[in-house]
Design an enzyme around this catalytic site. Structure first.
Site, PDB file in Angstrom:
ATOM      1  N   HIS A 134       0.828  -1.212   0.000  1.00  0.00           N
ATOM      2  CA  HIS A 134       0.000   0.000   0.000  1.00  0.00           C
ATOM      3  C   HIS A 134       0.865   1.266   0.000  1.00  0.00           C
ATOM      4  O   HIS A 134       0.408   2.334   0.386  1.00  0.00           O
ATOM      5  CB  HIS A 134      -0.949   0.036   1.210  1.00  0.00           C
ATOM      6  CG  HIS A 134      -1.624  -1.266   1.484  1.00  0.00           C
ATOM      7  ND1 HIS A 134      -2.793  -1.646   0.858  1.00  0.00           N
ATOM      8  CD2 HIS A 134      -1.287  -2.299   2.303  1.00  0.00           C
ATOM      9  CE1 HIS A 134      -3.155  -2.845   1.292  1.00  0.00           C
ATOM     10  NE2 HIS A 134      -2.251  -3.260   2.160  1.00  0.00           N
ATOM     11  N   SER A 264      14.689  20.355 -15.609  1.00  0.00           N
ATOM     12  CA  SER A 264      13.624  21.358 -15.619  1.00  0.00           C
ATOM     13  C   SER A 264      14.195  22.684 -16.103  1.00  0.00           C
ATOM     14  O   SER A 264      15.314  23.049 -15.740  1.00  0.00           O
ATOM     15  CB  SER A 264      13.026  21.531 -14.213  1.00  0.00           C
ATOM     16  OG  SER A 264      12.214  22.689 -14.139  1.00  0.00           O
TER      17      SER A 264
END
Length: 460
Positions: A134, A264
């Protein structure tokens, strides 16, 4: 893959099919001059695509355009090209040949990715790391063991690919609605010669057999099955790439990053997992494309309807091209994947006290009169309280709480021993070695390495 789906390959395959048909018909007694097949053989690949396009603009029919073009190149064969056949003879049989060639390349790309991942798994087979369920901390595993999960998915895909290739057949020599009526007429009602013709054409094109019956086309279930196989490969690679993206966020692993690569335009410090992101994006495209052939197979009317054609001409090559790109990226990422072991160790150390709790529970349950359920409840309460204190910035360790619980009968020294990473990874390292030896090595021996492919430059 571009070569397999290029016009030159496809139309060259059409000409090879027409040659195979003519040669087999001549061998079985039809009056076809040797000069006709000689001229056809001499002009299999010198295809004038502009002239073909001109013919197609006139006839509005691609197969008729290429029959005329081939006749121009081989005038002695002009009258016998496509004798007894319908358009699906070249169209569908060429599709199946493209499937065979393209899926074989996909198979080799899968093996290439497995080879790169196997080297990674072997190198990091004993490196303990925090495992997640999870995406919450669970029991430790090893970096190499996690990689074996990616490999196993690809091996399942490889089994499927091998099955699909082994089961792939040719459409054969069937005529307009699959009854072979035109060929039976050519051979004056001789069923044996019609069967012999089909066997001869299949053999010449490298197939062992044809689909036993057909309408005008080969079963569109074949496209559905093959595209589902590609979707399976895509899902395996996407799962791996998603895992790498999550681990990149944790700074535990890094995919290849070039010396001057920019992450970026605004944030110079960024090092984004661009290749893994590209894998996920293209894999999603492949999985979406697999729906089209399934719907086509479901909506083929009677012996055939032409609404399959435009969809298939886009979906099938696109799926193979995208899968090829996904696998090239997957092999490249696997070959250059870097593990930041210091970060891996620090992340694991932070959670080790909690990781030791299952072992502590087993220690308590194993003593005489031990109660596993009672131990679970006591440790659960201590663990939740320790987590609350950590979140609140309060003092007090989980080990102190558990060691101070008389009902658990375990010392802090015993807890610290249970929290050693090597003691918590179970058989992970052994499983990596066994899996690589028993499941992976035979595959890699069956398919020899292709030089330089995994480390080739990839443009993202």
């Amino acid at each position: 893959m571009e070569r397999i789906f290029s016009p030159a390959f496809r139309f060259g395959t059409w000409r090879r099919l027409w040659l195979a048909l003519a040669e087999a018909q001549r061998e079985l007694g039809l009056e076809i001059p040797a000069e006709a097949t000689e001229q056809m053989r001499a002009h299999l690949d010198d295809i004038d695509l502009e002239a073909a396009a001109d013919y197609e603009r006139r006839f509005r029919h691609d197969v008729m355009a290429h029959i005329r073009l081939f006749g121009d190149a081989a005038p002695a064969a002009r009258g016998i090209i496509h004798l007894g056949a319908t358009s699906a003879f070249v169209g569908d049989n060429a599709d199946l040949i493209q499937h065979r060639e393209a899926m074989t390349l996909v198979r080799d790309r899968v093996v290439q990715a497995v080879r790169a991942l196997a080297a990674f798994a072997e190198e990091h087979g004993e490196v303990a790391t925090l495992a997640y369920t999870h995406f919450q901390p669970a029991q430790p595993t090893t970096v190499g063991k996690r990689a074996t999960l990616w490999i196993q998915d690809l091996l399942i895909d490889l089994d499927e690919i091998e099955h699909r290739l082994q089961a792939l057949k040719m459409r054969g020599v069937r005529g307009t609605t699959g009854t072979q009526a035109s060929f039976l007429q050519l051979f004056a009602g001789d069923h044996g010669k019609v069967d012999a013709l089909e066997r001869a054409v299949c053999t010449r094109l490298g197939f062992d057999e044809c689909y036993p019956v057909s309408g005008q086309t080969y079963p569109r279930k074949v496209d559905q099955a093959l595209m589902a196989t590609l979707a399976g490969v895509a899902s395996s690679c996407s799962k791996m790439a998603h895992d790498i993206r999550l681990l990149s966020h944790l700074r535990e692993v890094e995919e290849p990053f070039e010396e001057e690569q920019v992450g970026s335009s605004a944030m110079p410090y960024k090092r984004n997992p661009m290749r893994s992101e590209r894998i996920c994006a293209l894999a999603r495209h492949v999985m979406a494309l697999s729906a089209g052939p399934a719907q086509t197979a479901a909506t083929q009317w009677l012996e055939r309807t032409l609404d399959d054609s435009a969809n298939r001409r886009i979906a099938i090559p696109d799926a193979y091209m995208a899968t090829d790109a996904v696998l090239l990226l997957a092999a490249n990422v696997a070959a250059g994947l870097r593990v930041n072991e210091a970060v891996v160790s620090a992340n694991l150390d932070e959670h080790l006290p909690f990781m030791a709790m299952e072992a502590a529970m087993m220690h308590t349950a194993a003593r005489e009169g031990g109660d596993r359920q009672a131990a679970h409840e006591r440790i659960r309460r201590h663990s939740l309280e320790a987590a609350r204190r950590i979140a609140a910035g309060e003092l007090g360790s989980l080990f102190e709480m558990v060691a101070g619980d008389e009902g658990l009968d375990i010392t802090q020294a015993q807890l610290e021993a249970l929290a050693e990473p090597a003691a918590l990874t179970g058989r992970a390292g052994w499983q990596v070695r066994a899996f690589l030896a028993r499941s992976v090595a035979p595959v890699l021996e069956r398919y020899p390495a292709r030089s330089g492919a995994a480390g080739a430059e990839v443009r993202v």
